[in-house]
Motif scaffolding. Sequence first.
Motif, PDB file in Angstrom:
ATOM      1  N   PHE A 192       0.823  -1.207   0.000  1.00 38.88           N
ATOM      2  CA  PHE A 192       0.000   0.000   0.000  1.00 38.88           C
ATOM      3  C   PHE A 192       0.859   1.260   0.000  1.00 38.88           C
ATOM      4  O   PHE A 192       0.481   2.290   0.568  1.00 38.88           O
ATOM      5  CB  PHE A 192      -0.931  -0.012   1.214  1.00 38.88           C
ATOM      6  CG  PHE A 192      -1.749  -1.262   1.335  1.00 38.88           C
ATOM      7  CD1 PHE A 192      -2.648  -1.617   0.346  1.00 38.88           C
ATOM      8  CD2 PHE A 192      -1.595  -2.114   2.424  1.00 38.88           C
ATOM      9  CE1 PHE A 192      -3.394  -2.779   0.434  1.00 38.88           C
ATOM     10  CE2 PHE A 192      -2.340  -3.275   2.528  1.00 38.88           C
ATOM     11  CZ  PHE A 192      -3.244  -3.610   1.534  1.00 38.88           C
ATOM     12  N   GLU A 205      -6.061  -4.895  -4.087  1.00 38.26           N
ATOM     13  CA  GLU A 205      -7.120  -5.089  -3.091  1.00 38.26           C
ATOM     14  C   GLU A 205      -7.688  -6.506  -3.139  1.00 38.26           C
ATOM     15  O   GLU A 205      -7.909  -7.132  -2.105  1.00 38.26           O
ATOM     16  CB  GLU A 205      -8.235  -4.061  -3.310  1.00 38.26           C
ATOM     17  CG  GLU A 205      -7.872  -2.641  -2.932  1.00 38.26           C
ATOM     18  CD  GLU A 205      -6.948  -1.960  -3.948  1.00 38.26           C
ATOM     19  OE1 GLU A 205      -6.817  -2.471  -5.091  1.00 38.26           O
ATOM     20  OE2 GLU A 205      -6.362  -0.920  -3.593  1.00 38.26           O
ATOM     21  N   ASP A 222      -4.151   6.125   6.058  1.00 42.95           N
ATOM     22  CA  ASP A 222      -5.207   5.501   5.266  1.00 42.95           C
ATOM     23  C   ASP A 222      -4.955   4.001   5.100  1.00 42.95           C
ATOM     24  O   ASP A 222      -5.889   3.187   5.185  1.00 42.95           O
ATOM     25  CB  ASP A 222      -5.302   6.160   3.885  1.00 42.95           C
ATOM     26  CG  ASP A 222      -5.754   7.611   3.959  1.00 42.95           C
ATOM     27  OD1 ASP A 222      -6.385   7.981   4.968  1.00 42.95           O
ATOM     28  OD2 ASP A 222      -5.462   8.366   3.012  1.00 42.95           O
ATOM     29  N   ALA A 223      -3.704   3.657   4.849  1.00 44.64           N
ATOM     30  CA  ALA A 223      -3.347   2.246   4.694  1.00 44.64           C
ATOM     31  C   ALA A 223      -3.575   1.478   5.995  1.00 44.64           C
ATOM     32  O   ALA A 223      -4.081   0.351   5.986  1.00 44.64           O
ATOM     33  CB  ALA A 223      -1.893   2.127   4.253  1.00 44.64           C
ATOM     34  N   SER A 261       8.391   4.476   1.639  1.00 45.05           N
ATOM     35  CA  SER A 261       7.308   5.454   1.470  1.00 45.05           C
ATOM     36  C   SER A 261       6.547   5.720   2.759  1.00 45.05           C
ATOM     37  O   SER A 261       5.971   6.798   2.927  1.00 45.05           O
ATOM     38  CB  SER A 261       6.336   4.981   0.378  1.00 45.05           C
ATOM     39  OG  SER A 261       5.757   3.733   0.712  1.00 45.05           O
ATOM     40  N   HIS A 262       6.523   4.742   3.669  1.00 46.48           N
ATOM     41  CA  HIS A 262       5.807   4.930   4.939  1.00 46.48           C
ATOM     42  C   HIS A 262       6.730   5.220   6.118  1.00 46.48           C
ATOM     43  O   HIS A 262       6.246   5.568   7.197  1.00 46.48           O
ATOM     44  CB  HIS A 262       4.967   3.688   5.266  1.00 46.48           C
ATOM     45  CG  HIS A 262       3.791   3.508   4.376  1.00 46.48           C
ATOM     46  ND1 HIS A 262       3.301   2.272   4.016  1.00 46.48           N
ATOM     47  CD2 HIS A 262       2.997   4.415   3.738  1.00 46.48           C
ATOM     48  CE1 HIS A 262       2.266   2.414   3.219  1.00 46.48           C
ATOM     49  NE2 HIS A 262       2.055   3.703   3.031  1.00 46.48           N
ATOM     50  N   TYR A 290      -7.254   0.796   6.506  1.00 45.24           N
ATOM     51  CA  TYR A 290      -7.710  -0.281   5.627  1.00 45.24           C
ATOM     52  C   TYR A 290      -7.304  -1.639   6.182  1.00 45.24           C
ATOM     53  O   TYR A 290      -8.105  -2.588   6.203  1.00 45.24           O
ATOM     54  CB  TYR A 290      -7.127  -0.072   4.231  1.00 45.24           C
ATOM     55  CG  TYR A 290      -7.516  -1.140   3.235  1.00 45.24           C
ATOM     56  CD1 TYR A 290      -8.844  -1.346   2.879  1.00 45.24           C
ATOM     57  CD2 TYR A 290      -6.546  -1.945   2.638  1.00 45.24           C
ATOM     58  CE1 TYR A 290      -9.201  -2.320   1.959  1.00 45.24           C
ATOM     59  CE2 TYR A 290      -6.892  -2.918   1.722  1.00 45.24           C
ATOM     60  CZ  TYR A 290      -8.220  -3.104   1.387  1.00 45.24           C
ATOM     61  OH  TYR A 290      -8.566  -4.082   0.486  1.00 45.24           O
ATOM     62  N   GLY A 321       1.350   3.328  -2.201  1.00 42.40           N
ATOM     63  CA  GLY A 321       0.719   4.453  -2.890  1.00 42.40           C
ATOM     64  C   GLY A 321      -0.300   5.186  -2.041  1.00 42.40           C
ATOM     65  O   GLY A 321      -0.844   6.222  -2.473  1.00 42.40           O
ATOM     66  N   ARG A 322      -0.588   4.668  -0.839  1.00 39.23           N
ATOM     67  CA  ARG A 322      -1.531   5.331   0.070  1.00 39.23           C
ATOM     68  C   ARG A 322      -0.775   6.021   1.200  1.00 39.23           C
ATOM     69  O   ARG A 322       0.327   5.622   1.565  1.00 39.23           O
ATOM     70  CB  ARG A 322      -2.492   4.307   0.695  1.00 39.23           C
ATOM     71  CG  ARG A 322      -3.314   3.501  -0.271  1.00 39.23           C
ATOM     72  CD  ARG A 322      -4.340   2.684   0.492  1.00 39.23           C
ATOM     73  NE  ARG A 322      -5.092   1.776  -0.348  1.00 39.23           N
ATOM     74  CZ  ARG A 322      -6.235   1.196   0.014  1.00 39.23           C
ATOM     75  NH1 ARG A 322      -6.737   1.433   1.223  1.00 39.23           N
ATOM     76  NH2 ARG A 322      -6.865   0.379  -0.807  1.00 39.23           N
ATOM     77  N   LYS A 323      -1.389   7.029   1.782  1.00 39.61           N
ATOM     78  CA  LYS A 323      -0.843   7.619   2.990  1.00 39.61           C
ATOM     79  C   LYS A 323      -0.860   6.568   4.097  1.00 39.61           C
ATOM     80  O   LYS A 323      -1.749   5.708   4.129  1.00 39.61           O
ATOM     81  CB  LYS A 323      -1.661   8.838   3.417  1.00 39.61           C
ATOM     82  CG  LYS A 323      -1.531  10.031   2.475  1.00 39.61           C
ATOM     83  CD  LYS A 323      -2.326  11.214   3.007  1.00 39.61           C
ATOM     84  CE  LYS A 323      -2.176  12.418   2.082  1.00 39.61           C
ATOM     85  NZ  LYS A 323      -2.956  13.585   2.585  1.00 39.61           N
TER      86      LYS A 323
END
Length: 322
Positions: free
Chosen positions: A10, A297, A17-18, A41-42, A21, A12-14
């Motif tokens: 994930f 997903e 938000d990840a 990225s995280h 989910y 590509g998500r903040k």
Amino acid sequence: MKLGVFMVLFGGRKLEDALDYVVSKGLKAVEIGTGGYPGNSHCNPKDLLENEAALKEFQQQIESRGLIISALSCHGNPLHPQKELADKDHEDFVNTVKLAQKLGVKVVNTFSGCPGDHEGAKYPNWPVAPWPNDYKEILDWQWENKVIPYWTEQAAFATAHDVKIGLELHGGFSVHTPATLLRLRAAAGKAIGANLDPSHMWWQGIDPVQAIHILGREGAIHHFHAKDTVIDPVNVNKHGLTDMQSYTNMLDRAWQFRSVGYGHDIKVWADMMSALRLVGYDFVVSIEHEDGLMSIEEGFSKAVDNLQQVLIEEPVSEMWWV
């Protein structure tokens, strides 16, 4: 055991938000990418180590959702013969270990790396046959001069920071089988263990259940990935298991990665969960999704659904019938 996910899925998500989910799917753990091939990225270890407020905010985002961090992962090649590439991956590893200690995370996952075939090499060389004798000589040189010295030093560094190293057994790197993992562990110490991914066992012709027994009896499983592999019975006879075609050429490849349950049935995954419990591994099963036939997903959701059927979550009860 707890069900988790490798969060690079994930990327590509903040982060927040990840995480929301992941929680909505009932997971209880996350594995965070901190550099190397998975990216950061995280979580950028260097930034968090230099900013205490950002570190606390990062930790709070995870803990406030009832999650734990199973591992920080910086899969790279710190043995790369090109010094600038090796140094970058080594720096990621060092910063990841330091961050793991600050966060109370006990496992850092990475690759063993693969050196070149001599001091002046430009590219890694992964010998896969003992003859002609050149290959065996290359392998001996790599282990004696690069693999063992580097990881002996890093195992001591990790131990000093109360961290274990989970090396993912992966083709293309010096440590890629239970035997090579145990060889390095015997030389470098018990901080070295496996981030055992069954998908990489299957394509090498290794039964993951037996790999669990071989490594687990030595206490050498530090982390576990959940990813499947399917071997095409026609294509494997054409290309062999060391198929060098792109992963995108799925129709003609000898094997390909699949979501859990789409390469091997649920009974096989149940056997792995039982074997993990039997050898004393009672930590996190971390989903890694690299299925070219499914969206992020859908592939992730199906892996969650299938693993929730076989995951052994509750503590072992007393044998009341004995």
